[in-house]
Design an enzyme around this catalytic site. Structure first.
Site, PDB file in Angstrom:
ATOM      1  N   ARG A 169       0.825  -1.216   0.000  1.00  0.00           N
ATOM      2  CA  ARG A 169       0.000   0.000   0.000  1.00  0.00           C
ATOM      3  C   ARG A 169       0.861   1.269   0.000  1.00  0.00           C
ATOM      4  O   ARG A 169       0.475   2.279   0.591  1.00  0.00           O
ATOM      5  CB  ARG A 169      -0.964   0.018   1.179  1.00  0.00           C
ATOM      6  CG  ARG A 169      -1.747  -1.262   1.379  1.00  0.00           C
ATOM      7  CD  ARG A 169      -2.526  -1.643   0.156  1.00  0.00           C
ATOM      8  NE  ARG A 169      -3.245  -2.910   0.310  1.00  0.00           N
ATOM      9  CZ  ARG A 169      -3.918  -3.486  -0.672  1.00  0.00           C
ATOM     10  NH1 ARG A 169      -3.948  -2.957  -1.875  1.00  0.00           N
ATOM     11  NH2 ARG A 169      -4.541  -4.613  -0.479  1.00  0.00           N
ATOM     12  N   ASN A 211       2.547  -7.628   7.642  1.00  0.00           N
ATOM     13  CA  ASN A 211       2.588  -8.975   7.047  1.00  0.00           C
ATOM     14  C   ASN A 211       4.072  -9.327   7.008  1.00  0.00           C
ATOM     15  O   ASN A 211       4.770  -9.046   6.046  1.00  0.00           O
ATOM     16  CB  ASN A 211       1.961  -8.960   5.653  1.00  0.00           C
ATOM     17  CG  ASN A 211       0.498  -8.536   5.720  1.00  0.00           C
ATOM     18  OD1 ASN A 211      -0.242  -8.981   6.592  1.00  0.00           O
ATOM     19  ND2 ASN A 211       0.099  -7.642   4.826  1.00  0.00           N
ATOM     20  N   LYS A 288       0.905  -8.440  13.816  1.00  0.00           N
ATOM     21  CA  LYS A 288      -0.377  -8.776  13.194  1.00  0.00           C
ATOM     22  C   LYS A 288      -0.488 -10.294  13.273  1.00  0.00           C
ATOM     23  O   LYS A 288       0.335 -11.004  12.687  1.00  0.00           O
ATOM     24  CB  LYS A 288      -0.377  -8.307  11.741  1.00  0.00           C
ATOM     25  CG  LYS A 288      -1.575  -8.791  10.907  1.00  0.00           C
ATOM     26  CD  LYS A 288      -1.532  -8.168   9.500  1.00  0.00           C
ATOM     27  CE  LYS A 288      -2.678  -8.660   8.627  1.00  0.00           C
ATOM     28  NZ  LYS A 288      -2.695  -8.003   7.297  1.00  0.00           N
ATOM     29  N   GLU A 292      -6.041 -12.117   8.268  1.00  0.00           N
ATOM     30  CA  GLU A 292      -5.753 -12.209   6.838  1.00  0.00           C
ATOM     31  C   GLU A 292      -4.651 -13.220   6.536  1.00  0.00           C
ATOM     32  O   GLU A 292      -3.733 -12.952   5.777  1.00  0.00           O
ATOM     33  CB  GLU A 292      -5.383 -10.828   6.281  1.00  0.00           C
ATOM     34  CG  GLU A 292      -6.494  -9.812   6.445  1.00  0.00           C
ATOM     35  CD  GLU A 292      -6.214  -8.468   5.779  1.00  0.00           C
ATOM     36  OE1 GLU A 292      -7.164  -7.878   5.285  1.00  0.00           O
ATOM     37  OE2 GLU A 292      -5.053  -8.032   5.769  1.00  0.00           O
ATOM     38  N   ARG A 325      -1.968  -5.885  17.195  1.00  0.00           N
ATOM     39  CA  ARG A 325      -3.043  -5.256  16.424  1.00  0.00           C
ATOM     40  C   ARG A 325      -4.383  -5.972  16.612  1.00  0.00           C
ATOM     41  O   ARG A 325      -4.431  -7.207  16.675  1.00  0.00           O
ATOM     42  CB  ARG A 325      -2.685  -5.219  14.938  1.00  0.00           C
ATOM     43  CG  ARG A 325      -1.465  -4.358  14.681  1.00  0.00           C
ATOM     44  CD  ARG A 325      -1.053  -4.429  13.239  1.00  0.00           C
ATOM     45  NE  ARG A 325      -1.792  -3.541  12.380  1.00  0.00           N
ATOM     46  CZ  ARG A 325      -2.362  -3.901  11.227  1.00  0.00           C
ATOM     47  NH1 ARG A 325      -2.340  -5.146  10.830  1.00  0.00           N
ATOM     48  NH2 ARG A 325      -2.969  -3.012  10.483  1.00  0.00           N
ATOM     49  N   ARG A 337     -18.500  -8.671   9.637  1.00  0.00           N
ATOM     50  CA  ARG A 337     -17.055  -8.512   9.819  1.00  0.00           C
ATOM     51  C   ARG A 337     -16.709  -7.379  10.785  1.00  0.00           C
ATOM     52  O   ARG A 337     -15.748  -7.491  11.550  1.00  0.00           O
ATOM     53  CB  ARG A 337     -16.399  -8.252   8.455  1.00  0.00           C
ATOM     54  CG  ARG A 337     -14.959  -7.797   8.584  1.00  0.00           C
ATOM     55  CD  ARG A 337     -14.240  -7.751   7.262  1.00  0.00           C
ATOM     56  NE  ARG A 337     -13.126  -6.825   7.329  1.00  0.00           N
ATOM     57  CZ  ARG A 337     -12.421  -6.434   6.285  1.00  0.00           C
ATOM     58  NH1 ARG A 337     -12.704  -6.887   5.086  1.00  0.00           N
ATOM     59  NH2 ARG A 337     -11.425  -5.594   6.423  1.00  0.00           N
ATOM     60  N   ASP A 366     -11.975  -0.811   7.801  1.00  0.00           N
ATOM     61  CA  ASP A 366     -10.617  -0.792   7.261  1.00  0.00           C
ATOM     62  C   ASP A 366     -10.317   0.523   6.543  1.00  0.00           C
ATOM     63  O   ASP A 366     -10.245   0.550   5.322  1.00  0.00           O
ATOM     64  CB  ASP A 366     -10.441  -1.969   6.291  1.00  0.00           C
ATOM     65  CG  ASP A 366      -8.992  -2.195   5.916  1.00  0.00           C
ATOM     66  OD1 ASP A 366      -8.127  -1.528   6.489  1.00  0.00           O
ATOM     67  OD2 ASP A 366      -8.736  -3.043   5.045  1.00  0.00           O
ATOM     68  N   GLU A 388      -4.613   3.480  15.438  1.00  0.00           N
ATOM     69  CA  GLU A 388      -3.931   3.273  14.155  1.00  0.00           C
ATOM     70  C   GLU A 388      -4.685   4.025  13.075  1.00  0.00           C
ATOM     71  O   GLU A 388      -5.819   3.699  12.739  1.00  0.00           O
ATOM     72  CB  GLU A 388      -3.844   1.777  13.818  1.00  0.00           C
ATOM     73  CG  GLU A 388      -3.127   1.514  12.486  1.00  0.00           C
ATOM     74  CD  GLU A 388      -2.888   0.029  12.192  1.00  0.00           C
ATOM     75  OE1 GLU A 388      -2.494  -0.714  13.112  1.00  0.00           O
ATOM     76  OE2 GLU A 388      -3.099  -0.383  11.033  1.00  0.00           O
ATOM     77  N   GLU A 394      -4.720   4.368   1.015  1.00  0.00           N
ATOM     78  CA  GLU A 394      -5.080   3.163   0.261  1.00  0.00           C
ATOM     79  C   GLU A 394      -6.457   3.267  -0.381  1.00  0.00           C
ATOM     80  O   GLU A 394      -6.644   2.893  -1.533  1.00  0.00           O
ATOM     81  CB  GLU A 394      -5.030   1.965   1.221  1.00  0.00           C
ATOM     82  CG  GLU A 394      -5.529   0.680   0.634  1.00  0.00           C
ATOM     83  CD  GLU A 394      -5.467  -0.476   1.641  1.00  0.00           C
ATOM     84  OE1 GLU A 394      -4.959  -0.275   2.760  1.00  0.00           O
ATOM     85  OE2 GLU A 394      -5.924  -1.574   1.291  1.00  0.00           O
ATOM     86  N   HIS A 522     -16.433   0.447   1.382  1.00  0.00           N
ATOM     87  CA  HIS A 522     -15.838  -0.746   0.801  1.00  0.00           C
ATOM     88  C   HIS A 522     -16.491  -1.132  -0.534  1.00  0.00           C
ATOM     89  O   HIS A 522     -16.814  -2.293  -0.766  1.00  0.00           O
ATOM     90  CB  HIS A 522     -15.974  -1.912   1.800  1.00  0.00           C
ATOM     91  CG  HIS A 522     -14.866  -2.925   1.692  1.00  0.00           C
ATOM     92  ND1 HIS A 522     -14.733  -3.761   0.610  1.00  0.00           N
ATOM     93  CD2 HIS A 522     -13.857  -3.259   2.528  1.00  0.00           C
ATOM     94  CE1 HIS A 522     -13.691  -4.559   0.794  1.00  0.00           C
ATOM     95  NE2 HIS A 522     -13.134  -4.263   1.942  1.00  0.00           N
TER      96      HIS A 522
HETATM   97  C1  BDP Z   1      -5.665  -3.568   4.682  1.00  0.00           C
HETATM   98  C2  BDP Z   1      -4.679  -3.624   3.563  1.00  0.00           C
HETATM   99  C3  BDP Z   1      -3.699  -4.754   3.694  1.00  0.00           C
HETATM  100  C4  BDP Z   1      -3.086  -4.750   5.079  1.00  0.00           C
HETATM  101  C5  BDP Z   1      -4.185  -4.804   6.113  1.00  0.00           C
HETATM  102  C6  BDP Z   1      -3.679  -4.646   7.534  1.00  0.00           C
HETATM  103  O1  BDP Z   1      -5.391  -3.748   2.352  1.00  0.00           O
HETATM  104  O2  BDP Z   1      -2.717  -4.591   2.704  1.00  0.00           O
HETATM  105  O3  BDP Z   1      -2.208  -5.808   5.252  1.00  0.00           O
HETATM  106  O4  BDP Z   1      -5.068  -3.731   5.921  1.00  0.00           O
HETATM  107  O5  BDP Z   1      -3.868  -3.570   8.083  1.00  0.00           O
HETATM  108  O6  BDP Z   1      -6.175  -2.268   4.677  1.00  0.00           O
HETATM  109  O7  BDP Z   1      -3.120  -5.570   8.099  1.00  0.00           O
END
Ligand code: BDP
Length: 708
Positions: A169, A211, A288, A292, A325, A337, A366, A388, A394, A522
């Site tokens: 991002r 990540n 994290k 995801e 997080r 969600r 998000d 945060e 993004e 979204h």
């Molecule tokens: C989302 C993003 C993704 C991030 C995720 C996060 O699309 O790339 O890894 O958040 O915050 O907004 O972990």
């Protein structure tokens, strides 16, 4: 006279020569010599900044002397240095605490002086930057009286930078961290990056993507991280790293990463020990987990508290903290969600060890253009909650759209959670004045990269700036912050300041209007999140799909989150939960977030929902058109290079605002089956056109070809 071209590299630390004769004389009289007590790396950083800045603004070097000897000295130091004078001043400086300072026009030994005093070197450096801000923003210098301190202890930039220098991002080039050249080569940008952060009070950075790649925890990389820490330390900036939860398996060869397994715990303890050997003032881990697809304690049927506490125990002997997080959701969980983070974390309140902070995104979804604040703020009163925000835009036009996020963040921070009755704002949770937690933090997902102007566009710099200022003091007004930034970045000319401030202050509502008005969220295209995609219904999992969020059908549009729907409203304190549950008392700008609303529903304006939706979409485009005109009007006052870049990006923004508007109006019209009111332009193309548009596969800057 035309202003000389600028790239934007200098950010708000431009220190341009002062051409105004009166102001220049004023500064000359107020800055005849410079005294900076002490010789620590931090005092030297403050001295160098002041000396360079004053020389540039005055067009001549001013002497640096050990003691003031005449009228007009600028004296910077700690109270202990004895140089900064009188007792009341010292007492004031003490009251301001760590990082706090006073800047005062006063007299020292019978001489007129400006004194910058603190109890600590970092505070004195912040004071020096505050003085430079006062000079750059045209504050009168004869009676300066500033006393300030940070309200939040950790003010942190989170880089989502990968070890291959791609940036998740990121829209401003590559990662600043030149891993293959570190530790032997230090880019000069590290130093300028640290200066910029220090100038707005940022005192921590997480270098790596949430990540995470475990390799950053190996000695090879730690040596590189230590080299960066060596640059940042003088500027009062601590380094954090993201910790991949499965690192004991990947690096340590263990069979498990179970946080209750003694071998796993021992592995992390020894890793922490090693990190502190390289970086004695290492800040800690940002994590994290179980989000995801990232590994986490739930892989072993342990809780987030088990995972966070295990890492906290490893760091505790060294004074480090874990920032864990709360951005978690799972497609195996059938609930809405946006309820999941609260459902997971609220029951764990009070179970985290003392050196754990839980980092919560501002909204429950998000980083959308508008969301209500996350209901976790105020709900976890026995756990320090870090805010945060996402500085990299993004979901808000990324590098090219001009959107000033200060306005969005102010809206969040001023929101009342009602956790302890009226006045329990999110800001008061973050600065702990409500909850009294010992630790406080605010993080912003960085928008900085290798682009010459750092942030991909001139105006994205304002968001970096505003983040730092709000982390320093979450009660500041975004308008005042914009005012400072404009004066330092462009001009003190009142018309220029007023015009640009207006552009910035309307820009956030503009993007909400042309992307997601009335509480929509979204509905952007999948993966790259650039451009409209309300029709997408197959984005891998239901809760990644726009149709999951807008739920448009022939009856209406919006997500029913009242007790008859997902009951997400129940996560808020009274009276908010009742207010949001009732369609009539829900703020209209969040209407479709909380309700599925009939197309013929009457808005406050008297328009039907459908007409109002078209009106909001159209207003978004109109505002961008007005922003373009306003920008044109300041042309004579801005250097050609920066003017042209902003101008050309506004052209993109206008095209894309219209693309968003037309595609969304076409798409939703299939459901409303109502005509577009005659006073609004019809969409430029039929829906099929937008459905067939394909953006080029540019991972860094997805952008569709111009379509108008
Ligand atoms: C989302 C993003 C993704 C991030 C995720 C996060 O699309 O790339 O890894 O958040 O915050 O907004 O972990």
């Amino acid at each position: 006279m035309t202003a000389p071209n600028e790239t934007g590299y200098d950010l708000w630390l431009r220190y341009r020569h002062i051409d105004d004769g009166r102001r220049s004389a004023e500064l000359r009289g107020a800055a005849t010599e410079l005294v900076v007590a002490g010789d620590s790396p931090t005092s030297r950083a403050a001295r160098d900044e002041l000396a360079t800045a004053l020389a540039a603004m005055l067009g001549t070097q001013i002497p640096i002397v050990p003691k003031p000897s005449r009228d007009g000295a600028i004296i910077v130091g700690t109270v202990a240095s004895g140089l900064v004078g009188s007792l009341p001043l010292a007492a004031n400086a003490r009251r301001e605490g760590t990082g706090g300072f006073v800047v005062r026009s006063t007299s020292v030994n019978g001489h007129r002086a400006i004194v910058v005093a603190s109890t600590n070197d970092v505070g004195a450096m912040y004071g020096a930057f505050a003085l430079l801000r006062a000079i750059q923003t045209n504050a009168p210098l004869a009676n300066l009286s500033i006393a300030d301190h940070p309200r939040v202890k950790l003010r942190m930039l989170d880089h989502w930078d990968n070890l291959d220098r791609s940036v998740e991002r990121g829209y401003a080039g590559r990662s600043l961290w030149e891993w293959s050249k570190l530790p032997d080569t230090l880019s000069s940008r590290y130093h300028d990056y640290a200066r910029a952060n220090a100038s707005i009070g940022i005192n921590a950075v997480a270098l790596t993507n949430v990540n995470a790649n475990a390799r950053v925890l190996t000695p090879d990389y730690l040596a590189k991280v230590a080299a960066l820490a060596g640059v940042f330390r003088a500027y009062g900036i601590q380094i954090f790293l993201t910790a991949r939860f499965s690192a004991p398996i990947e690096l340590g060869g263990l069979k498990t990463a179970d946080p209750l397994d003694p071998a796993v715990r021992a592995w992390w303890a020894s890793r922490a020990h090693e990190i502190y050997r390289f970086i004695p003032d290492f800040g800690g881990f940002l994590v994290k987990a179980n989000s995801e697809g990232q590994p986490g304690p739930q892989d072993y049927r342990r809780s987030h508290a088990d995972g966070a506490n295990m890492l906290a125990d490893a760091l505790q002997p060294h004074g480090g903290v874990v920032i864990w997080r709360a951005f978690v959701y799972s497609n195996e969980v059938p609930t809405d969600r946006i309820k999941q983070a609260y459902d997971e974390f609220k029951p764990l309140d009070g179970q985290f060890h003392e050196n754990v902070l839980i980092q919560v995104k501002n909204g429950p979804l998000d980083f959308q253009p508008r969301e209500p604040f996350s209901p976790l703020f105020g709900a976890m009163q026995h756990t320090p909650l870090a805010m945060e925000f996402q500085i990299t835009k993004e979901y808000l036009g990324q590098d090219t759209h001009l959107v000033y996020l200060g306005a969005e963040w102010e809206e969040v921070l001023k929101s009342d959670t009602y956790a302890r009755g009226k006045g329990s704002t999110v800001a008061r949770v973050i600065d702990s004045s409500l909850t009294n937690t010992a630790r406080t933090a605010m993080a912003g997902v960085s928008n900085v990269g290798t682009d010459t102007n750092w942030t991909g566009s001139q105006f994205n710099q304002a968001n970096w700036y505003a983040f730092g200022r709000l982390a320093w003091n979450p009660e500041l007004s975004s308008r005042d912050i914009a005012d400072e930034w404009i004066r330092m970045t462009f001009s003190n000319d009142p018309t220029v300041v007023r015009t640009i401030e207006h552009i910035m202050m309307v820009s956030r509502e503009a993007v909400v209007n042309y992307m997601t008005p009335l509480g929509l969220a979204h509905i952007m295209a999948t993966n790259h999140h650039y451009g409209p995609g309300p029709w997408v219904s197959n984005a891998g999992r239901p809760d990644w799909s726009p149709t999951y969020y807008h739920r448009a059908d022939t009856l209406g549009i919006g997500f029913d989150r009242t007790p008859s729907g997902s009951d997400a409203v129940e996560q808020y304190f009274s009276p908010l939960r009742e207010r949001f549950a009732n369609i009539d008392s829900t703020p209209e700008n969040l209407l479709l977030w909380f309700h599925h609303v009939p197309w013929t529903y009457r808005l406050h304006s008297g328009q039907t929902l459908w007409d109002g939706l078209v009106a909001h979409y159209s207003a978004g485009v109109d505002t961008v058109r007005a922003m373009r005109r306003e920008w044109q009007s300041v042309k004579p006052a801005i250097d050609a290079e920066r003017f042209a870049q902003v101008d050309s990006f506004l052209v993109i923004q206008e095209h894309e605002a219209k693309w968003w508007r037309d595609a969304a109006v076409d798409y939703f019209q299939q459901f409303s089956r109502m005509p577009i009111p005659a006073r609004y332009e019809p969409p430029a193309h039929p829906l099929s056109f937008y459905l067939e548009l394909r953006c080029p596969l540019d991972r860094d800057k997805p952008r569709c070809p111009p379509i108008y």
